[in-house]
Design an enzyme around this catalytic site. Structure first.
Site, PDB file in Angstrom:
ATOM      1  N   GLY A  42      57.405  28.076 124.028  1.00  0.00           N
ATOM      2  CA  GLY A  42      57.891  27.131 123.028  1.00  0.00           C
ATOM      3  C   GLY A  42      58.078  25.762 123.644  1.00  0.00           C
ATOM      4  O   GLY A  42      58.133  25.627 124.876  1.00  0.00           O
TER       5      GLY A  42
ATOM      6  N   CYS B  86      56.620  31.817 129.477  1.00  0.00           N
ATOM      7  CA  CYS B  86      56.935  30.381 129.533  1.00  0.00           C
ATOM      8  C   CYS B  86      58.392  30.139 129.149  1.00  0.00           C
ATOM      9  O   CYS B  86      59.293  30.517 129.886  1.00  0.00           O
ATOM     10  CB  CYS B  86      55.970  29.592 128.653  1.00  0.00           C
ATOM     11  SG  CYS B  86      56.010  27.809 128.969  1.00  0.00           S
ATOM     12  N   TYR B  87      58.678  29.544 127.984  1.00  0.00           N
ATOM     13  CA  TYR B  87      60.069  29.354 127.584  1.00  0.00           C
ATOM     14  C   TYR B  87      60.777  30.698 127.461  1.00  0.00           C
ATOM     15  O   TYR B  87      61.980  30.799 127.724  1.00  0.00           O
ATOM     16  CB  TYR B  87      60.148  28.612 126.238  1.00  0.00           C
ATOM     17  CG  TYR B  87      61.572  28.378 125.780  1.00  0.00           C
ATOM     18  CD1 TYR B  87      62.328  27.328 126.303  1.00  0.00           C
ATOM     19  CD2 TYR B  87      62.163  29.220 124.835  1.00  0.00           C
ATOM     20  CE1 TYR B  87      63.646  27.126 125.894  1.00  0.00           C
ATOM     21  CE2 TYR B  87      63.474  29.011 124.417  1.00  0.00           C
ATOM     22  CZ  TYR B  87      64.212  27.969 124.956  1.00  0.00           C
ATOM     23  OH  TYR B  87      65.520  27.765 124.560  1.00  0.00           O
TER      24      TYR B  87
ATOM     25  N   HIS C 220      50.695  31.408 130.668  1.00  0.00           N
ATOM     26  CA  HIS C 220      50.379  32.028 129.381  1.00  0.00           C
ATOM     27  C   HIS C 220      49.235  33.036 129.527  1.00  0.00           C
ATOM     28  O   HIS C 220      48.064  32.643 129.549  1.00  0.00           O
ATOM     29  CB  HIS C 220      49.986  30.954 128.360  1.00  0.00           C
ATOM     30  CG  HIS C 220      51.114  30.093 127.925  1.00  0.00           C
ATOM     31  ND1 HIS C 220      51.901  30.399 126.833  1.00  0.00           N
ATOM     32  CD2 HIS C 220      51.615  28.941 128.445  1.00  0.00           C
ATOM     33  CE1 HIS C 220      52.837  29.470 126.698  1.00  0.00           C
ATOM     34  NE2 HIS C 220      52.681  28.568 127.643  1.00  0.00           N
TER      35      HIS C 220
ATOM     36  N   GLU D 172      48.241  35.011 127.273  1.00  0.00           N
ATOM     37  CA  GLU D 172      47.598  35.250 125.976  1.00  0.00           C
ATOM     38  C   GLU D 172      46.408  34.336 125.705  1.00  0.00           C
ATOM     39  O   GLU D 172      45.605  34.606 124.806  1.00  0.00           O
ATOM     40  CB  GLU D 172      48.620  35.115 124.840  1.00  0.00           C
ATOM     41  CG  GLU D 172      49.121  33.713 124.568  1.00  0.00           C
ATOM     42  CD  GLU D 172      50.312  33.291 125.413  1.00  0.00           C
ATOM     43  OE1 GLU D 172      51.084  32.430 124.964  1.00  0.00           O
ATOM     44  OE2 GLU D 172      50.458  33.818 126.536  1.00  0.00           O
TER      45      GLU D 172
ATOM     46  N   ASP E 143      38.886  36.453 102.245  1.00  0.00           N
ATOM     47  CA  ASP E 143      40.253  36.967 102.175  1.00  0.00           C
ATOM     48  C   ASP E 143      40.551  37.641 100.842  1.00  0.00           C
ATOM     49  O   ASP E 143      41.008  38.783 100.790  1.00  0.00           O
ATOM     50  CB  ASP E 143      41.258  35.832 102.421  1.00  0.00           C
ATOM     51  CG  ASP E 143      40.904  35.006 103.632  1.00  0.00           C
ATOM     52  OD1 ASP E 143      40.261  35.554 104.544  1.00  0.00           O
ATOM     53  OD2 ASP E 143      41.250  33.812 103.667  1.00  0.00           O
TER      54      ASP E 143
ATOM     55  N   LYS F  40      41.654  35.944 110.475  1.00  0.00           N
ATOM     56  CA  LYS F  40      40.377  35.981 109.761  1.00  0.00           C
ATOM     57  C   LYS F  40      39.399  37.000 110.341  1.00  0.00           C
ATOM     58  O   LYS F  40      38.764  37.747 109.594  1.00  0.00           O
ATOM     59  CB  LYS F  40      39.744  34.589 109.769  1.00  0.00           C
ATOM     60  CG  LYS F  40      38.417  34.490 109.027  1.00  0.00           C
ATOM     61  CD  LYS F  40      38.593  34.512 107.525  1.00  0.00           C
ATOM     62  CE  LYS F  40      39.128  33.194 107.030  1.00  0.00           C
ATOM     63  NZ  LYS F  40      39.145  33.098 105.557  1.00  0.00           N
TER      64      LYS F  40
END
Length: 510
Positions: free
Chosen positions: A54, A81-82, A168, A170, A226, A366
């Site tokens: 964050g 991280c944060y 990070h 991810e 969608d 998506k």
């Protein structure tokens, strides 16, 4: 029952990627705001918890924080991280503002390659994004890695099953990030990879059948991926009790309205087709402000939809093809993420119509929706179609929307899509489209000067639309597209190509 990872969002632009990576590994994840109560967390019954990064600092006046009792739940925790800094801060360690902020690539210097960093090569690439750093560790924690600017780049408390990374894992920029997450999810948390597109579809059909019962459901079909997949899931659950309404706003792509009607009727859906073109153009007359255009289109869509829905007796539910990126960009409901833009398919409609919501895709991205669609047998021509915004071509025309401008843009857009399909690059692109710029530029056609408008080409590559890079379309394809548009579209004498990334730009121009 699937194992679940709970991701607590502290406002990171990468939070959605954490959820994506866990699902890619076959484990379901649920994102909740950082301030979710301890009781609600217990009800979620997560197999593991991940704290996102964050933009905040623990030294801010009112930093986002969590109930320290969460550390007593005996659930494995990974702080990123944060998430690492708030963990250290709350457990008695020390976090300081770094003299040198670290944003971008770094090298991971591993000192302990067991558990979290097992199998990760020393010196591998990682992605940093922080201004604070850990100075002193809480009792029971040890450092397991460093970087050039961060003496503490990863820590662990093996006894408490608590692990943190300053970098990070991810993001794709961290070369072995997926393997690090895999170590945490499977080796440390003991999760089982049972979540798949097939299992999601089966579970969703069962849940909708139980929720809706014998009631009728109204679904707004746009013609995109969608709403199509949402409709098919619901149809599998309740059959003929699903009623689909397709509102033609007059702002669709080339020949798209007819294709939508044909495709969905072929799928056996109860389809109500409403041509409201004239209504939308009348409402949009003399309107140039982008947000006003969006709201007018959204409000008129609601009005038309409401009129048609009121003719269906016994309807109790409204179905929408809302995805997670729609939610996170439209309404800040899962953490302190900023509102980027408004969408007429998120919020407003249920309150006005007094219907209960059915949103089977609300937690999906998506590409996940496409996988579910393939699992359900939805036609590839629908699933592979590039994303299209709810307000349609209306937000791809800078300034006032007129019939003439819509027709110019529609034809130019058709030429662009046709050309990239002919040249075999359509499926390599996440989204491609044209933007109409009412800017007069000088040109020469034959022996005469012209003063006509501009078309901008926009094409991006992306995984989920949350971030995007401009597509490196070969010059010869761009040239063929430009020549065709200028020759075939009256009123255009110049074509440009948008090479902006998201962020800082958005994919759409308005």
């Amino acid at each position: 029952m699937h194992d679940k990872i709970l991701v607590l969002d502290f406002g990171s632009q990468y939070t959605q990627l954490i959820a994506r990576r866990t699902r890619e590994l076959g484990v379901y994840s649920e994102i909740k705001p950082f301030n979710t109560s301890l009781e609600d967390i217990k009800k979620t019954a997560p197999k593991a918890i991940i704290f996102s990064g964050g933009p905040a600092s623990v030294w801010d006046e009112d930093p986002p924080t969590i109930d320290p009792e969460i550390f007593k739940l005996n659930v494995p925790i990974l702080g990123i991280c944060y998430g690492m800094q708030i963990t250290v801060h709350l457990l008695g360690g020390k976090v300081e503002r770094s003299d040198k902020r670290e944003f971008g690539p770094a090298k991971l210097q591993i000192t302990d390659n067991t558990d979290l960093l097992q199998g990760i090569p020393d010196g591998s690439d990682i992605w940093m994004s922080h201004g604070d750093r850990v100075l002193e560790l809480p009792e029971g924690f040890t450092a397991v890695a460093a970087s050039e600017n961060s003496p503490v780049a990863a820590i662990k408390n093996e006894k408490l099953k608590m692990y943190c990374t300053q970098f990070h894992p991810e993001v794709v920029h961290t070369k072995f990030g997926k393997e690090i997450l895999s170590n945490f999810i499977f080796n440390i948390a003991g999760c089982k990879n049972t979540w798949t597109s097939k299992s999601f579809a089966e579970t969703s059909i069962k849940e909708i059948r139980e929720k809706v019962g014998s009631a009728k459901v109204i679904c707004g079909l746009s013609g995109g991926v969608d709403s199509a997949v949402a409709a098919v899931i619901i149809q599998r659950a309740i059959a003929e009790n699903l009623y689909c309404i397709f509102v033609d706003t007059g702002l669709m792509r080339f020949n798209e309205a007819a294709e939508v009607v044909d495709s969905f009727r072929d799928m056996g859906l109860n389809l109500i087709h409403v041509d409201a073109t004239q209504r939308f153009f009348e409402k949009l007359k003399d309107v140039s402000d982008p947000e006003k255009k969006r709201k007018i289109i959204g409000e008129e869509f609601i009005n038309v939809f409401d009129e048609e829905a009121s003719k269906i007796s016994g309807a109790e539910f409204l179905a929408q093809g809302t995805l997670y990126p729609d939610v996170i960009e439209s309404v800040s409901v899962k953490g302190p993420s900023a509102t980027i833009k408004s969408h007429h398919n998120v919020g407003g409609l249920p309150e006005k119509m007094n219907l209960k919501l059915v949103e089977p895709l609300r937690e999906l991205f998506k590409d996940e929706v496409r996988k579910v669609g393939f699992e359900l047998g939805v036609e590839a021509k629908i699933l592979n179609r590039h994303p299209f915004p709810g307000p349609g071509l209306g937000i791809r025309i800078m300034g006032e929307i007129t019939r003439e401008r819509v027709e110019i843009l529609r034809l130019a857009d058709h030429i662009f899509i046709d050309q990239i399909k002919k040249d075999g690059v359509y499926d390599d692109i996440w989204q491609a489209f044209c933007v109409y710029l009412p800017v007069k530029t000088v040109g020469v056609m034959g022996d005469e000067r012209t003063y006509e408008d501009v078309i901008a080409l926009r094409a991006v590559t992306s995984l989920d639309g949350m971030t995007a890079n401009w597509a490196r379309i070969p010059y010869d394809i761009l040239e063929r597209t430009s020549v065709r548009i200028i020759n075939e579209v009256k009123g255009i004498n110049r074509v440009v190509y948008d090479i902006s990334t998201k962020p800082p730009s958005t994919i759409e121009w308005e």
